[in-house]
Motif scaffolding. Structure first.
Motif, PDB file in Angstrom:
ATOM      1  N   GLN A 195     -48.668  23.067 -29.174  1.00 43.76           N
ATOM      2  CA  GLN A 195     -48.448  24.129 -30.155  1.00 43.76           C
ATOM      3  C   GLN A 195     -47.105  23.989 -30.841  1.00 43.76           C
ATOM      4  OE1 GLN A 195     -51.109  26.291 -30.769  1.00 43.76           O
ATOM      5  NE2 GLN A 195     -49.869  26.526 -32.635  1.00 43.76           N
ATOM      6  N   ASP A 239     -46.715  23.504 -34.835  1.00 40.37           N
ATOM      7  CA  ASP A 239     -46.016  24.547 -35.592  1.00 40.37           C
ATOM      8  C   ASP A 239     -44.793  24.021 -36.347  1.00 40.37           C
ATOM      9  OD1 ASP A 239     -47.815  26.425 -34.714  1.00 40.37           O
ATOM     10  OD2 ASP A 239     -46.517  27.228 -33.129  1.00 40.37           O
ATOM     11  N   HIS A 240     -44.347  22.803 -36.022  1.00 42.75           N
ATOM     12  CA  HIS A 240     -43.113  22.297 -36.645  1.00 42.75           C
ATOM     13  C   HIS A 240     -43.377  21.919 -38.102  1.00 42.75           C
ATOM     14  CE1 HIS A 240     -39.340  20.254 -37.264  1.00 42.75           C
ATOM     15  NE2 HIS A 240     -38.960  20.532 -36.019  1.00 42.75           N
TER      16      HIS A 240
END
Length: 455
Positions: free
Chosen positions: A108, A112-113
């Motif tokens: 995750q 998400d980066h």
């Protein structure tokens, strides 16, 4: 020239490399073949999946080289150490994690980066241009492995790695077993009772070894040779080295007192470590095996307290590969045969010839920073030799003897001596503390030059 960094492989090394490079402002493309292309050992499509053990080993950063690597990775804002802390399980002085939530959190964080994009699918060739890190681990696919072999012009070094079985906790007989870490190690009661212990008498141990030796084993294909990591030997291979080898290895009875029979010291002890946060799964510590499945259930049920055990996963064996890094890689982890092409191909993780989760992730951290610096036009030297990370990279890219090169765990034998300190066992505590103090200082200075923009 493409200024993106392409990373092949979403294991511990590839995940850490992606995190480090992305945090330096470089756009990262993370290539992962799972779940489209499966491997023998992986169970999920998550990044950072731990396939063998759930332990990152010792967390002692003053007296242990592995714990020192933990410290350095934390100092460098390492993703793997962050997620390990988030999903830590009691394990005495070791750092063990709840493996599935750990991998899900790593996945995750990468998804998400904003600087990381993921492309699923198998990479089968070495690229001809651009900046790349190959972090495919010991389970490099056959096609990519063949491409690496064709590029390097040398035979790949092969070894075999074994996986330990996992037991359902509610099938363990607690009238026989008890919870205790060796020497009650740990700061909390939970840490001091992090391991489940199964005691054996001499007769039980002798019968177990006899059954282990007689059990049906996995056979190798023609042309394959059984070379193993010393740190991940199958138990039957250890038993072949001597009747008492296991009793002085993973089954040593020291530092333990059986509360069911405190007057009698066990002749041998099998330890299990919690494998998830719920405490419903335990893995048998050090019990990697090449026994066939039917034989495993028969032999392992000879262990007191496991006579009615059910197994969530049985052990297994698979072929792994690694590079002869001293001949193939420079100190920036780049493939020498591709230098001067305008781009670069780096290797990171276990495929470079380091052994262990921590070492693999550390090499990913280093490769990610070095590659990002190159893309940004910065002149970043590799980690200083007196740090744990630097000692390891120095060993695999030049310090080791190429003709006898074998995968290596980080250890203080890779460190340059500190002048004025005693050798031998009596001086070991002071010597190790000197190594770790020096390492922390030089590693922090290396990080500070990057933070201040001096690279």
């Amino acid at each position: 020239m493409d200024k993106k960094l392409h990373i092949v492989g979403g294991g511990l090394a590839g995940s850490e490399a992606a995190w480090q490079a992305a945090n330096m402002g470089v756009e990262v493309i993370l290539h992962e073949m799972r779940p489209e292309v499966e491997t023998f050992a992986h169970q999920t499509g998550s990044f950072g999946e731990m396939v063998c053990s759930n332990s990152f080993r010792s967390d002692d950063h003053e007296q242990n080289a592995v714990g020192l690597l933990h410290w350095e990775m934390r100092a460098a804002n390492g993703l793997i150490m962050q997620m390990a802390a988030k999903h830590r399980l009691p394990a005495g002085g070791a750092l063990a994690v709840d493996r599935d939530p750990f991998a899900e959190s790593v996945t995750q964080a990468l998804l998400d980066h904003p600087n990381i994009n993921v492309e699923y699918g198998e990479v089968t060739e070495l690229p001809s241009e651009g900046h790349w890190i190959i972090a495919t681990g010991p389970l490099t696919s056959a096609k990519l492995g063949a491409a690496i072999q064709a590029e390097t012009g040398s035979e790949r070094l092969a070894f075999f790695d074994a996986i330990a079985p996992i037991v359902y906790a509610d099938t363990i007989n607690m009238d026989v077993a008890w919870m205790q870490s060796r020497y009650d190690k740990g700061e909390t009661e939970e840490e001091q009772k992090a391991y489940l212990n199964c005691p054996m008498t001499k007769d039980q141990y002798d019968a177990f070894i006899a059954a282990l030796m007689a059990a049906e084993k996995t056979e190798f294909h023609d042309g394959e040779t059984a070379t193993y990591f010393d740190g991940c030997l199958p138990i039957e291979v250890m038993a072949e080295r001597g009747h008492d080898t296991l009793r002085f290895g993973p089954m040593k009875p020291v530092g333990l007192t059986n509360p069911h029979d405190p007057e009698n010291k066990p002749y041998a002890v099998v330890q299990l470590r919690r494998d998830n946060a719920l405490g419903t799964l335990f893995n048998i510590v050090g019990f990697q095996t090449k026994m066939k499945y039917g034989a495993q259930t028969e032999v392992f049920k000879m262990i007191p307290a496991l006579e009615d055990a059910s197994f969530a996963r049985l052990g297994g064996i698979h072929r792994n590969t690694f590079l002869n890094s001293p001949t193939l890689l420079d100190d920036q982890m780049r493939l020498k045969s591709r230098l001067g092409t305008g781009g670069s191909i780096r290797f990171a993780g276990q495929v470079t010839g380091v052994e262990g989760y921590v070492e693999s992730a550390a090499m990913g951290l280093l490769a990610g920073r070095l590659a990002a610096a190159e893309i940004l036009g910065q002149d970043l030297p590799t980690a200083p030799q007196d740090s744990a990370m630097g000692a390891l990279i120095h060993h695999i890219t030049g310090g080791a003897e190429a003709k006898t090169f074998q995968p290596m765990n980080v250890n203080f034998g890779l460190f340059r001596p500190v002048e004025g300190l005693k050798g031998g066992r009596r001086g070991r505590k002071d010597r190790y503390k000197a190594y770790t103090d020096r390492a922390k200082q030089v590693f922090q200075e290396w990080l500070d030059t990057q933070d201040s923009g001096q690279v």
